[in-house]
Every structure is written in structure tokens, then in C-alpha cells.
Design an enzyme around this catalytic site. Structure first.
Site, PDB file in Angstrom:
ATOM      1  N   ARG A  48       0.838  -1.257   0.072  1.00 15.03           N
ATOM      2  CA  ARG A  48      -0.061   0.013   0.100  1.00 15.03           C
ATOM      3  C   ARG A  48       0.987   1.245  -0.051  1.00 15.03           C
ATOM      4  NH1 ARG A  48      -2.343  -3.532   3.647  1.00 15.03           N
ATOM      5  NH2 ARG A  48      -4.570  -4.216   2.929  1.00 15.03           N
ATOM      6  N   LYS A  53      -1.998  -0.321   7.837  1.00 17.07           N
ATOM      7  CA  LYS A  53      -3.523  -0.511   7.710  1.00 17.07           C
ATOM      8  C   LYS A  53      -3.910  -1.835   8.855  1.00 17.07           C
ATOM      9  CE  LYS A  53      -7.569  -1.420   4.951  1.00 17.07           C
ATOM     10  NZ  LYS A  53      -8.161  -1.227   3.601  1.00 17.07           N
ATOM     11  N   HIS A 105      -3.292   3.445  -5.578  1.00 19.06           N
ATOM     12  CA  HIS A 105      -3.350   2.112  -5.182  1.00 19.06           C
ATOM     13  C   HIS A 105      -3.208   1.155  -6.792  1.00 19.06           C
ATOM     14  CE1 HIS A 105      -4.737   0.842  -1.307  1.00 19.06           C
ATOM     15  NE2 HIS A 105      -5.194   1.821  -1.175  1.00 19.06           N
ATOM     16  N   ARG A 109      -0.333  -1.246  -6.473  1.00 19.25           N
ATOM     17  CA  ARG A 109      -0.558  -2.482  -5.851  1.00 19.25           C
ATOM     18  C   ARG A 109      -1.456  -3.373  -6.558  1.00 19.25           C
ATOM     19  NH1 ARG A 109      -1.126  -4.587  -0.542  1.00 19.25           N
ATOM     20  NH2 ARG A 109      -3.352  -5.187   0.127  1.00 19.25           N
ATOM     21  N   HIS A 140      -5.857 -10.102   2.597  1.00 17.60           N
ATOM     22  CA  HIS A 140      -7.299  -9.985   2.195  1.00 17.60           C
ATOM     23  C   HIS A 140      -8.142 -11.013   2.998  1.00 17.60           C
ATOM     24  CE1 HIS A 140      -7.084  -7.348  -1.395  1.00 17.60           C
ATOM     25  NE2 HIS A 140      -7.045  -6.528  -0.425  1.00 17.60           N
ATOM     26  N   TYR A 176     -10.652  -6.580  -6.086  1.00 22.00           N
ATOM     27  CA  TYR A 176      -9.898  -5.807  -5.761  1.00 22.00           C
ATOM     28  C   TYR A 176      -8.892  -5.628  -7.194  1.00 22.00           C
ATOM     29  CZ  TYR A 176      -5.952  -2.975  -3.761  1.00 22.00           C
ATOM     30  OH  TYR A 176      -4.889  -2.136  -3.705  1.00 22.00           O
TER      31      TYR A 176
END
Length: 172
Positions: free
Chosen positions: A19, A43, A107, A110, A133, A142
Site C-alpha cells: 500500500r 493498515k 493503489h 498495488r 485480504h 480488488y
């Protein structure tokens, strides 16, 4: 036309799948002459450790040469650590200059890592673990792979009758 730091940031981003908050948290000493990176994800708070490809090691070592090990890896004006807003602006500006009309952001690096990792290895469980995840469905969504798979299934599905079946249909 942007400085080398954005090129290094982009390369590290697409080769690590981290990230933006984690990329920007590195200090020079965290990456200089390292064969693997370790961090605690901002995160999730989870510990992460992964090897660096040799090319990435060379890029980082060249970028860090003659710099203070306690200095932020990516600094902006006034030697202050870059923030995600500035990186977002640079990514958008680069895309605009290249004529890329896409929804991009911090993002994107990523997601690029994830998309190409999945296309190469076809291992959504491994990618789910790398991304931390909670489900494969989240990981596929994603990286945008779900729609690609739907499109491919439509294009590859062949329900046309075979030539000999067509002859039999015509004869009856």
C-alpha cells in the site's frame, strides 16, 4: 520529466504490492543493501517480510547511495517525507502526459502487482495471503480479475454444433 524518486517509488510499488502508506513509511536504512524487506503494515498492523528481486535491490541501492540511513526514503520539498496526495497528483499527471485515460491512483501500483501476479501464477489464495485480504473474492474484485474472467468465459464458450452435427441437422 519527474525526478528519479517517483520512478523508484513506482518500481517498488509494482514489484512489492505494498500500500502507498507502507511505501512512504520506509527510511533509507530499511531498504539500503537489503535482500528482503520487513515492515509492519500500517493498515492491518500485521508483520510482513518478503524478498527483493536483484534488479530492485540495485535500483534501491543506487537511489540510497550517500544518503543518511535515518532519512525518509521518499522525500518531497523541504526534505519532508512525501505524502500520498503528492504521489496521487504525480501519477495522474504522468498518465495525462502519456495520454492514458484511466481511473488511476496510489493503489494502481498495488493493483498492477496483484493483476500480473495472478495472471502469471493463477494462485488467488497466495495473492490473498500477500495482500492480507480476508477472502479470494475480495482479492479478485480488488485486482479487477473477476470481470476479465467473465469476459474471457463469454469469448471462449463455444456452443456451436460441430460440422458433422450440422450435416445431420440438414439431412433430417
Amino acid at each position: 520529466n519527474h525526478s528519479k524518486k517517483y520512478s523508484v517509488l513506482f518500481q517498488l510499488g509494482i514489484n512489492s504490492g505494498l500500500r502507498i502508506s507502507d511505501l512512504l513509511s520506509f527510511d533509507v536504512g530499511d531498504v539500503y543493501h537489503k535482500t528482503e524487506l520487513t515492515l509492519r503494515e500500517k493498515k492491518t498492523g500485521k508483520y510482513k517480510k518478503f524478498p527483493l528481486q536483484e534488479d530492485m535491490q540495485l535500483i534501491l541501492n543506487d537511489f540510497c547511495k550517500n544518503r543518511d540511513h535515518n532519512e525518509a526514503l521518499f522525500v518531497g520539498k523541504n526534505d519532508i517525507r512525501l505524502d500520498r496526495t503528492q504521489v496521487y497528483r504525480v501519477i495522474c499527471q504522468a498518465c495525462q502526459e502519456l495520454g492514458i485515460n484511466a481511473n488511476v491512483g496510489t493503489h494502481t501500483m498495488r493493483k498492477t502487482f496483484g493483476y500480473h501476479h495472478y495472471k502469471q501464477f493463477h494462485d488467488i489464495a497466495l495473492l490473498q495471503t500477500i495482500f492480507n485480504h480476508y477472502s479470494p473474492v475480495v482479492t479478485k474484485r480488488y485486482i479487477g480479475i473477476t470481470q476479465d474472467e467473465i469476459n474471457e468465459s463469454y469469448l471462449c464458450l463455444n456452443l456451436k454444433p460441430q460440422k458433422d452435427e450440422i450435416k445431420e441437422i440438414k439431412m433430417s
